[in-house]
Design a protein around this motif. Structure first.
Motif, PDB file in Angstrom:
ATOM      1  N   UNK A  82      27.479 -14.504   0.299  1.00 48.61           N
ATOM      2  CA  UNK A  82      27.027 -15.468  -0.666  1.00 48.61           C
ATOM      3  C   UNK A  82      25.518 -15.593  -0.941  1.00 48.61           C
ATOM      4  N   UNK A  83      25.144 -15.662  -2.437  1.00 51.90           N
ATOM      5  CA  UNK A  83      23.582 -15.767  -2.494  1.00 51.90           C
ATOM      6  C   UNK A  83      23.492 -15.832  -4.114  1.00 51.90           C
ATOM      7  N   UNK A  84      22.367 -15.580  -4.574  1.00 53.36           N
ATOM      8  CA  UNK A  84      22.034 -15.455  -5.958  1.00 53.36           C
ATOM      9  C   UNK A  84      20.539 -15.562  -6.133  1.00 53.36           C
ATOM     10  N   UNK A  85      20.134 -16.090  -7.439  1.00 49.70           N
ATOM     11  CA  UNK A  85      18.814 -16.145  -7.962  1.00 49.70           C
ATOM     12  C   UNK A  85      18.633 -15.700  -9.297  1.00 49.70           C
ATOM     13  N   UNK A  86      17.421 -15.283  -9.560  1.00 49.91           N
ATOM     14  CA  UNK A  86      17.237 -14.777 -10.987  1.00 49.91           C
ATOM     15  C   UNK A  86      16.709 -13.201 -11.191  1.00 49.91           C
ATOM     16  N   UNK A  87      16.528 -13.037 -12.426  1.00 47.48           N
ATOM     17  CA  UNK A  87      16.271 -11.565 -12.734  1.00 47.48           C
ATOM     18  C   UNK A  87      14.955 -10.889 -12.104  1.00 47.48           C
ATOM     19  N   UNK A  88      14.315 -12.104 -11.576  1.00 46.53           N
ATOM     20  CA  UNK A  88      12.887 -11.718 -10.744  1.00 46.53           C
ATOM     21  C   UNK A  88      13.247 -11.957  -9.187  1.00 46.53           C
ATOM     22  N   UNK A  89      13.971 -12.784  -8.709  1.00 47.10           N
ATOM     23  CA  UNK A  89      14.032 -13.034  -7.299  1.00 47.10           C
ATOM     24  C   UNK A  89      15.575 -13.412  -6.852  1.00 47.10           C
ATOM     25  N   UNK A 146       3.509 -10.058  -5.726  1.00 48.06           N
ATOM     26  CA  UNK A 146       2.331 -10.533  -6.437  1.00 48.06           C
ATOM     27  C   UNK A 146       1.069  -9.592  -6.303  1.00 48.06           C
ATOM     28  N   UNK A 147       1.059  -8.543  -5.324  1.00 52.17           N
ATOM     29  CA  UNK A 147      -0.033  -7.800  -5.053  1.00 52.17           C
ATOM     30  C   UNK A 147       0.130  -6.684  -6.330  1.00 52.17           C
ATOM     31  N   UNK A 148       1.415  -6.215  -6.713  1.00 50.05           N
ATOM     32  CA  UNK A 148       1.571  -5.012  -7.559  1.00 50.05           C
ATOM     33  C   UNK A 148       2.326  -5.454  -8.726  1.00 50.05           C
ATOM     34  N   UNK A 149       2.023  -5.419  -9.936  1.00 54.24           N
ATOM     35  CA  UNK A 149       2.851  -6.023 -11.203  1.00 54.24           C
ATOM     36  C   UNK A 149       3.996  -4.953 -11.395  1.00 54.24           C
ATOM     37  N   UNK A 150       4.070  -3.634 -10.844  1.00 52.67           N
ATOM     38  CA  UNK A 150       5.138  -2.847 -11.004  1.00 52.67           C
ATOM     39  C   UNK A 150       5.913  -2.783  -9.477  1.00 52.67           C
ATOM     40  N   UNK A 151       5.535  -3.757  -8.614  1.00 51.01           N
ATOM     41  CA  UNK A 151       6.618  -3.667  -7.594  1.00 51.01           C
ATOM     42  C   UNK A 151       7.790  -4.127  -7.429  1.00 51.01           C
ATOM     43  N   UNK A 175      12.854  -9.019  -4.719  1.00 46.78           N
ATOM     44  CA  UNK A 175      11.507  -9.542  -5.614  1.00 46.78           C
ATOM     45  C   UNK A 175      11.201  -8.449  -6.506  1.00 46.78           C
ATOM     46  N   UNK A 176      10.674  -8.772  -7.628  1.00 46.61           N
ATOM     47  CA  UNK A 176       9.701  -7.714  -8.502  1.00 46.61           C
ATOM     48  C   UNK A 176       8.480  -8.120  -8.935  1.00 46.61           C
ATOM     49  N   UNK A 177       7.622  -7.513  -9.256  1.00 45.65           N
ATOM     50  CA  UNK A 177       6.368  -7.977  -9.921  1.00 45.65           C
ATOM     51  C   UNK A 177       6.490  -8.141 -11.451  1.00 45.65           C
ATOM     52  N   UNK A 178       5.537  -8.659 -12.133  1.00 46.66           N
ATOM     53  CA  UNK A 178       5.558  -9.002 -13.507  1.00 46.66           C
ATOM     54  C   UNK A 178       6.007  -7.901 -14.354  1.00 46.66           C
ATOM     55  N   UNK A 179       5.323  -6.742 -14.063  1.00 43.80           N
ATOM     56  CA  UNK A 179       5.468  -5.751 -15.182  1.00 43.80           C
ATOM     57  C   UNK A 179       6.583  -4.697 -14.837  1.00 43.80           C
ATOM     58  N   UNK A 210       0.865  -1.166   0.216  1.00 42.71           N
ATOM     59  CA  UNK A 210       0.085   0.263   0.052  1.00 42.71           C
ATOM     60  C   UNK A 210       0.930   1.279   0.128  1.00 42.71           C
ATOM     61  N   UNK A 211       2.082   1.050   0.469  1.00 44.97           N
ATOM     62  CA  UNK A 211       3.050   2.348   0.210  1.00 44.97           C
ATOM     63  C   UNK A 211       3.668   2.615  -0.905  1.00 44.97           C
ATOM     64  N   UNK A 212       3.313   2.071  -2.011  1.00 43.08           N
ATOM     65  CA  UNK A 212       3.839   2.484  -3.220  1.00 43.08           C
ATOM     66  C   UNK A 212       4.630   1.395  -3.878  1.00 43.08           C
ATOM     67  N   UNK A 213       5.212   1.869  -5.203  1.00 41.35           N
ATOM     68  CA  UNK A 213       5.712   0.873  -6.166  1.00 41.35           C
ATOM     69  C   UNK A 213       7.052   0.097  -5.586  1.00 41.35           C
ATOM     70  N   UNK A 214       7.767   1.111  -4.817  1.00 39.89           N
ATOM     71  CA  UNK A 214       9.171   0.700  -4.224  1.00 39.89           C
ATOM     72  C   UNK A 214       8.652   0.287  -2.880  1.00 39.89           C
ATOM     73  N   UNK A 215       8.961  -0.728  -2.632  1.00 41.90           N
ATOM     74  CA  UNK A 215       8.688  -1.472  -1.044  1.00 41.90           C
ATOM     75  C   UNK A 215      10.126  -1.749  -0.405  1.00 41.90           C
ATOM     76  N   UNK A 216      10.344  -1.120   0.394  1.00 39.97           N
ATOM     77  CA  UNK A 216      11.682  -1.333   1.412  1.00 39.97           C
ATOM     78  C   UNK A 216      11.180  -1.426   2.826  1.00 39.97           C
ATOM     79  N   UNK A 217      11.999  -2.638   3.385  1.00 41.59           N
ATOM     80  CA  UNK A 217      11.632  -2.800   4.642  1.00 41.59           C
ATOM     81  C   UNK A 217      12.821  -3.393   5.301  1.00 41.59           C
ATOM     82  N   UNK A 218      13.423  -3.280   6.771  1.00 39.75           N
ATOM     83  CA  UNK A 218      14.279  -3.932   7.289  1.00 39.75           C
ATOM     84  C   UNK A 218      13.911  -4.703   8.678  1.00 39.75           C
ATOM     85  N   UNK A 219      14.374  -5.709   8.927  1.00 38.61           N
ATOM     86  CA  UNK A 219      13.826  -6.290  10.274  1.00 38.61           C
ATOM     87  C   UNK A 219      14.970  -6.739  10.951  1.00 38.61           C
TER      88      UNK A 219
END
Length: 392
Positions: A361-368, A316-321, A338-342, A290-299
């Protein structure tokens, strides 16, 4: 000669007095070599005896290069040694070792399964059978046959023979030693080469109980106890059962069914908790999105697997997230992207920047992506680096 050793001449003898041949030290451990000994050295699956020499504790007994070394807590500094073994330990070993002979022969007779190894443990002994599968009926048959032999109180004989004389006996397995060969025989049941100490009759084993089995590669390990250890195991298990009955507040015979009910209830509660946690995570994802396209949070102190679910749910809630999360768990600073589909931002670029900053160390894909390392960098600092890597 081997057969002249005192522990072979009389396995029930507990004390003796002999001349000291020499004393020495090995790896800081003093030892004494005697003219003869009642102390049995480790060998053939049977542990060594313990006891005292001239009042000094004997902690280990080993045969090295044909001589028996009695490792003691301090040097004897004597020409003559008076020794006494711990009879309770010796007799227990005699019971367990003889029980192994009987159980091994019983498995050959009832199931055609030979034994390939034996271990005499402090509380439980075991044999490894040369088979991948043993069913409960075979365990019961072998145990029953073993206890029949014990209850019949058959004589146990020992004979010293030459290799040329071995053909006269129906040996359970081939004898590997040369020179003096000692056979331990239960007539019409078991003939086996063995250098251990044994009682004069099977009845002295008392009783034998198989406690369980486990598969070991292509073998099956059978755990068992004999003699006084059966009573010890019974007492221990009775104590556990008594405590369980008290906690469950049910009659002893209903213990198993009460435990099953508890397990069913526990599984149901775990399922309900998991479902509730997923619902809470979905609500949290909605709040972040609900805060917008760019979602940032630390824990702090949250499992990385939980943040992975949160990032995917928010994306998954925002395609442009674009979702960037960091968490510190102890010394570890971890991240998820992570990123939305759009959205067209590259999460691999995010991961590269984060990994360079954390040295992890780490890794993943273009989407996650995910990863992390051990570093004192702050969670918010890492968030800023991740955002900057994609021009946010």
């Amino acid at each position: 000669m081997l057969k002249d050793r005192l522990y072979y001449q009389d396995p029930y003898r507990t004390s003796f007095k002999v001349n000291v041949v020499r004393e020495g030290e090995e790896d800081g451990r003093p030892y004494a070599v005697l003219e003869n000994t009642v102390f049995y050295p480790t060998g053939g699956g049977q542990p060594h005896d313990t006891g005292r020499l001239n009042g000094i504790r004997v902690t280990d007994v080993e045969e090295i290069d044909g001589e028996i070394r009695h490792y003691v807590e301090e040097p004897l500094n004597a020409l003559v040694a008076s020794g006494k073994i711990d009879w309770m330990r010796r007799h227990d070993h005699m019971q367990q070792h003889t029980g192994q002979h009987i159980l091994t022969a019983a498995f050959v007779e009832t199931a055609g399964c030979p034994t390939v190894s034996f271990h005499l443990g402090k509380e439980v002994s075991s044999i490894d059978l040369d088979t991948e599968l043993v069913i409960d009926e075979q365990l019961d048959a072998a145990e029953q046959r073993a206890n029949e032999i014990i209850m019949q109180n058959r004589a146990i004989e020992t004979r010293w023979v030459t290799r040329e004389e071995l053909d006269r006996y129906r040996l359970r397995k081939e004898v590997a030693v040369e020179g003096e060969i000692r056979l331990v025989i239960i007539p019409d049941f078991d003939y086996n080469g063995c250098g251990g100490t044994h009682p004069y009759s099977t009845g002295e084993v008392g009783q034998l109980k198989i406690l369980g089995m486990e598969r070991m590669k292509k073998k099956t390990r059978i755990h068992f106890v004999c003699g006084n250890r059966v009573l010890e195991q019974l007492g221990k298990k009775n104590s556990f059962l008594k405590e369980a009955v008290g906690l469950l507040s049910v009659p002893e015979e209903e213990t198993a069914s009460a435990i099953r009910r508890l397990l069913d209830t526990n599984r149901s509660l775990e399922k309900q908790l998991a479902e509730a946690a997923d619902r809470l995570l979905e609500v949290e994802a909605q709040s972040l999105a609900a805060g917008g396209r760019l979602i940032k949070a630390s824990f702090r102190d949250r499992p990385i697997a939980e943040l992975q679910k949160l990032a995917r749910a928010a994306a998954a809630l925002r395609e442009d997230a674009i979702v960037l999360l960091t968490v510190r768990n102890g010394e570890k600073l971890q991240f998820v992207g992570a990123r939305g589909n759009a959205a067209d931002a590259s999460m691999k670029r995010v991961a590269a920047a984060a990994l360079e900053a954390t040295g992890g160390k780490g890794g993943g894909s273009e989407a996650f992506v995910q990863g992390g390392g051990d570093i004192s960098l702050g969670e918010d600092e890492l968030l800023a680096i991740m955002a900057e890597s994609i021009g946010e």
